[in-house]
Design a protein around this motif. Structure first.
Motif, PDB file in Angstrom:
ATOM      1  N   SER A  40       0.847  -1.199   0.236  1.00  0.00           N
ATOM      2  CA  SER A  40       0.083   0.001   0.465  1.00  0.00           C
ATOM      3  C   SER A  40       0.749   1.131   0.209  1.00  0.00           C
ATOM      4  N   CYS A  72      -5.899   2.299   1.354  1.00  0.00           N
ATOM      5  CA  CYS A  72      -6.514   1.906  -0.659  1.00  0.00           C
ATOM      6  C   CYS A  72      -5.488   3.471  -0.328  1.00  0.00           C
ATOM      7  N   SER A 101      -9.394  -7.832  -2.467  1.00  0.00           N
ATOM      8  CA  SER A 101      -7.630  -7.021  -1.999  1.00  0.00           C
ATOM      9  C   SER A 101      -7.920  -6.555  -0.699  1.00  0.00           C
TER      10      SER A 101
END
Length: 127
Positions: free
Chosen positions: A38, A79, A120
């Motif tokens: 990330s 995210c 995810s």
């Protein structure tokens, strides 16, 4: 000296086209996620069980009112939407992963989902 981020303020009076929704989310990835990295961590090694404990803690803080999804997403989400307080904008069906889409479209406006699992990682979604 710490840097303070502005607090997220939900936009008001936005027209969402029929058949579409506007949602935000917070994502916690784990070592089984399809892309276990990330903006915060180049290599995510936490287990799915550890990720679940983390996201359930986030859920509990949001539900208690001690934090908002947007503010937590800004600090904690894996995210890239974290930079926009988790805001995913307006979208229709067929855009997101099926589990995410089904959960998001089932929510009422201003409702928070329970933990949603996709390839995810683990999500909290707010419509």
């Amino acid at each position: 000296m710490s840097t303070r981020h502005p607090r997220y303020v939900k936009p008001q009076n936005v027209s969402v086209p029929e058949g579409q929704i506007w949602a935000a989310h917070l994502l916690v990835k784990h070592n089984e996620s399809r892309n276990p990295s990330s903006w915060k961590e180049p290599r995510i090694t936490r287990s799915k069980a550890d990720a679940r404990k983390i996201i359930e803690g986030h859920r509990d803080r949001i539900r208690s009112g001690s934090d908002s999804l947007g503010d937590l997403a800004k600090r904690e989400s894996d995210c890239n939407s974290a930079h926009k307080f988790g805001d995913l904008g307006i979208f229709g069906r067929g855009v997101m992963q099926k589990e995410f889409e089904d959960a998001a479209f089932a929510l009422d406006v201003d409702q928070l989902s329970d933990v949603v699992e996709t390839a995810s990682g683990l999500h909290l979604i707010e419509r």
